[in-house]
Design an enzyme around this catalytic site. Structure first.
Site, PDB file in Angstrom:
ATOM      1  CG  ASP A 266     -41.317  50.531   9.422  1.00  0.00           C
ATOM      2  OD1 ASP A 266     -41.848  50.558   8.307  1.00  0.00           O
ATOM      3  OD2 ASP A 266     -41.813  51.100  10.427  1.00  0.00           O
TER       4      ASP A 266
HETATM    5  C1  GLC Z   1     -45.052  52.129  10.576  1.00  0.00           C
HETATM    6  C2  GLC Z   1     -44.746  52.398   9.121  1.00  0.00           C
HETATM    7  C3  GLC Z   1     -43.712  53.477   8.918  1.00  0.00           C
HETATM    8  C4  GLC Z   1     -43.841  54.523  10.019  1.00  0.00           C
HETATM    9  C5  GLC Z   1     -43.420  53.841  11.298  1.00  0.00           C
HETATM   10  C6  GLC Z   1     -43.502  54.792  12.507  1.00  0.00           C
HETATM   11  O1  GLC Z   1     -45.105  50.740  10.778  1.00  0.00           O
HETATM   12  O2  GLC Z   1     -44.360  51.278   8.332  1.00  0.00           O
HETATM   13  O3  GLC Z   1     -43.919  54.028   7.600  1.00  0.00           O
HETATM   14  O4  GLC Z   1     -43.014  55.631   9.735  1.00  0.00           O
HETATM   15  O5  GLC Z   1     -44.198  52.682  11.574  1.00  0.00           O
HETATM   16  O6  GLC Z   1     -44.830  55.145  12.728  1.00  0.00           O
END
Ligand code: GLC
Length: 712
Positions: A266
């Site tokens: 993430d």
């Molecule tokens: C965010 C979220 C994740 C998302 C990623 C990209 O922090 O936790 O669910 O897909 O970043 O935007």
């Protein structure tokens, strides 16, 4: 490209080109202002070489930008390895569907698949290759704002929805060379939804047994459906950040769940291993993440900065890097972007596609509405009579929800516009119009439509709350409406169940509309005035108060169960100041119709590993209004090697019944439905006795027994 050619390509790559493939950047590194920023942005100090060797990009949002970035990138990339484009298309690209929690309330996996299929089509023609969806983190705590993104508190419902999303995104052949498909990323692995106290990014601490028993089923379903990527979660598991956790990412994800695709961190999660405190440097964080099996580092830069030195010092083997690079090259190959780096960009949606998408969004919005109160059949209203409309949420297009990618609130029909569209006579009274608010009884109309809830900006990531009540302004509106002597119809727009007894006690009817997407205004209006019969069922329990959280229907008995709400015994599992029961249970939802259940019958009271049994029940719509009922089948194992939930959903069927129609609903119960996770983490069934429950929500009483035997 053939697999052998991928390996030949790998051999041609320098170590820095290999490491580049493991980096994901936002589009801002290529063109300013092009990205959706969904996490902390830090100084990267990347060289131009690093940028034009990056393997993937996230957050770009339209075809011309994608085309321009890909063209510029390929011109500067030595081996012409195209960029992957990824984004958070969570519940629609431009045509926005209800938030996933609302889609779960439809209990209609086929509808979920169709919405994902449409989102994939819109994403494909805009040059996206991967979506960061479905989110399947089981959640039992509405304080956590991301509850809007998930499929409910039940492992079985979660798994049915997870599978539907992946099938919708990746197509029924799971062939990403097909047009209108995108790769699915199941997230956030694992158990991010179990954050303590519902506080965002907080500690998760649960047993391996609980992880396997309840939290992995959604991921397993998505993986079995072919999800191409898994995203790691921000939390720890057993004291180690998941993004650095070899047990979670290799033993559980690869060995136990059989995942063979790409693992992406993430946003910034590799860097945040340092904040967690199991690494003191970026180099140590990079080493831990790569050893754990993280293939792509999203928007932190430790792989780029430290992996080459770790290989040069002999601390890391280049084979670990090759393994990760091959995952990414394979994904690019499955998408066919070596042959067509501009995949999808020459395609467009037809007029008919747009019409179909709007119709689908309306259907989804209608089916997601959950009617939880309807005292003295307050609803539906007579469309010939005028109504009073209160609440600022009635006068905005901000009805799309917290992850509504490229939905356009300014193009979204408001409730007021939908009332105009339906030629309903109404008077909208603004929150600041104190004179009118204090004399509602003098305004014509015997009903008040009161729009309450939380702003879309207070739902989704980084929106945890300890108080899930209405705002003071909304509570004041509710009191004024309730004391006006008129019928109060409360419509709740939120990303989670609100916990405020006044809503449910002071209203004559309460309709949960969640954040229902582009067409929700029309869905609400057609429902209030009776053209749509609500059929939604709660995908999660609605607590009476925050003190009950976590509260869920499939709880364990405990050694001192409260056998009845008026239990006199002091020494049982209960509260002194609250009922144990939620305000509304999992699976609950009212209809304008009335459904009666006959006596269920079993084809046999004994099943074996090789012989299933059938459970039949007749359901009758005793009203004049046709409607949809979701028949739910629960079981309870009287004894298990580990404790068993007092009820466990094992199947459900949605049926449309005309007025006075009776339908025989038949479920097959097989040994596989009875398998559960034992203390050795193996899933299998045990011989023994079971109770079953069949009805319209999880509060249904026991209906009978059956037995699993070795032989009949
Ligand atoms: C965010 C979220 C994740 C998302 C990623 C990209 O922090 O936790 O669910 O897909 O970043 O935007």
């Amino acid at each position: 490209m053939k697999a052998i050619e991928l390996k030949q390509l790998l051999k041609q790559m320098t170590i820095s080109e290999k490491i580049g493939q493991l980096q994901q950047l936002t589009a801002d590194f290529f063109t300013s202002g092009a990205s959706e920023i969904t996490g902390p942005v830090k100084e990267a100090n990347l060289s131009p070489e690093m940028i034009y060797q990056a393997g993937s990009i996230l957050g770009v949002s339209d075809k011309e930008k994608v085309r321009a970035i890909q063209a510029e990138y390929l011109a500067k990339n030595r081996l012409k390895i195209p960029l992957l484009f990824m984004a958070d298309v969570i519940h629609g690209y431009k045509e926005i569907f209800p938030i996933p929690l609302a889609m779960a309330a439809t209990w209609n996996p086929e509808l979920v698949r169709q919405t994902a299929e449409f989102a994939a089509k819109e994403s494909y023609v805009n040059g996206l290759h991967v979506t960061f969806s479905p989110m399947v983190d089981l959640v039992r705590d509405p304080r956590w704002g991301r509850v809007m993104e998930y499929n409910g508190e039940d492992p079985y419902l979660n798994s049915r929805m997870a599978r539907a999303y992946v099938q919708g995104y990746q197509g029924d052949q799971n062939d990403l060379r097909q047009p209108n498909t995108i790769a699915a990323t199941v997230k956030h692995f694992a158990a991010y939804g179990a954050v303590e106290a519902g506080r965002e990014y907080n500690t998760v601490d649960l047993s391996r047994w609980q992880l396997f028993e309840n939290y992995l089923t959604g991921y397993q379903a998505a993986i079995d459906a072919g999800a191409k990527l898994v995203m790691t979660s921000f939390n720890i598991f057993e004291g180690i950040p998941v993004t650095a956790n070899e047990y979670v990412l290799r033993t559980v994800l690869r060995d136990k769940l059989g995942f063979k695709g790409t693992v992406i961190s993430d946003w910034d999660a590799v860097e945040e291993i340092i904040n967690h405190g199991t690494a003191s440097t970026g180099s140590a964080a990079a080493e831990q993440a790569l050893r754990a099996g993280v293939d792509i580092e999203m928007m932190s830069f430790n792989y780029n900065k430290f992996l080459e030195a770790l290989v040069d010092k002999g601390i890391l083997s280049v084979s670990l890097i090759d393994e990760a690079v091959l995952q990414i090259l394979t994904l690019k190959n499955e998408l066919g972007i070596f042959e067509d780096p501009f995949r999808g960009l020459d395609a467009t949606l037809t007029e008919q596609d747009q019409v179909n998408g709007t119709k689908l969004a309306l259907t989804a919005a209608k089916e997601s509405l959950v009617l939880v109160e309807n005292k003295q059949k307050a609803l539906p209203l007579d469309e010939r009579k005028s109504v009073i409309v209160l609440g600022s949420l009635a006068n905005t297009g901000e009805l799309l929800g917290g992850w509504s990618w490229h939905g356009q609130p300014q193009e979204t029909e408001s409730i007021i516009a939908a009332l105009d569209h339906a030629k309903i006579k109404y008077r909208f009274v603004d929150d600041q119009n104190h004179t009118a608010l204090n004399h509602l009884d003098e305004i014509s109309g015997d009903s008040i439509l009161l729009f309450l809830g939380e702003p879309a900006s207070q739902t989704g990531e980084a929106t945890s709350k300890t108080d899930l009540r209405l705002t003071s302004t909304q509570r004041r509106l509710l009191s004024l409406a309730a004391s006006s002597g008129k019928k109060v119809i409360s419509i709740i727009m939120s990303g989670r169940p609100l916990i405020d007894s006044e809503i449910y006690e002071k209203s004559n009817a309460v309709l949960l509309a969640w954040y229902g997407g582009s067409e929700v205004a029309q869905a609400i209006c057609t429902t209030i005035f009776g053209k749509n019969n609500p059929s939604g069922k709660l995908p999660m329990s609605v607590p009476r108060n925050v003190g009950q959280i976590p509260i869920y229907y499939n709880h364990y008995s405990t050694g001192r169960p409260e056998t009845s709400p008026d239990e006199k015994d002091k020494y049982v599992s209960k509260y002194l100041d609250s009922s144990n029961q939620p305000r509304y249970p999992f699976g609950f939802g009212l209809s304008y119709s009335n459904f009666e259940y006959g006596i269920p019958k079993l084809s046999s009271a004994v099943l074996t590993k090789t012989k299933s049994i059938e459970l039949m029940v007749d359901v009758t719509n005793t009203s004049l209004q046709s409607g949809v009922e979701t028949v739910q089948l629960y079981i309870h194992a009287l004894v298990g090697e580990t404790v068993r939930p007092v009820k466990q959903l094992i199947n459900f069927k949605r049926i449309m019944l005309e007025s006075h129609e009776t339908r025989r609903v038949i479920f097959t119960i097989s040994e596989t439905d009875l398998r559960y996770v034992h203390s050795n983490l193996q899933s299998k069934s045990d011989l023994g006795d079971f109770e079953y429950f069949i009805g319209s929500d999880s509060n249904v009483n026991k209906k009978g027994n059956f037995e699993l035997r070795d032989v009949e």
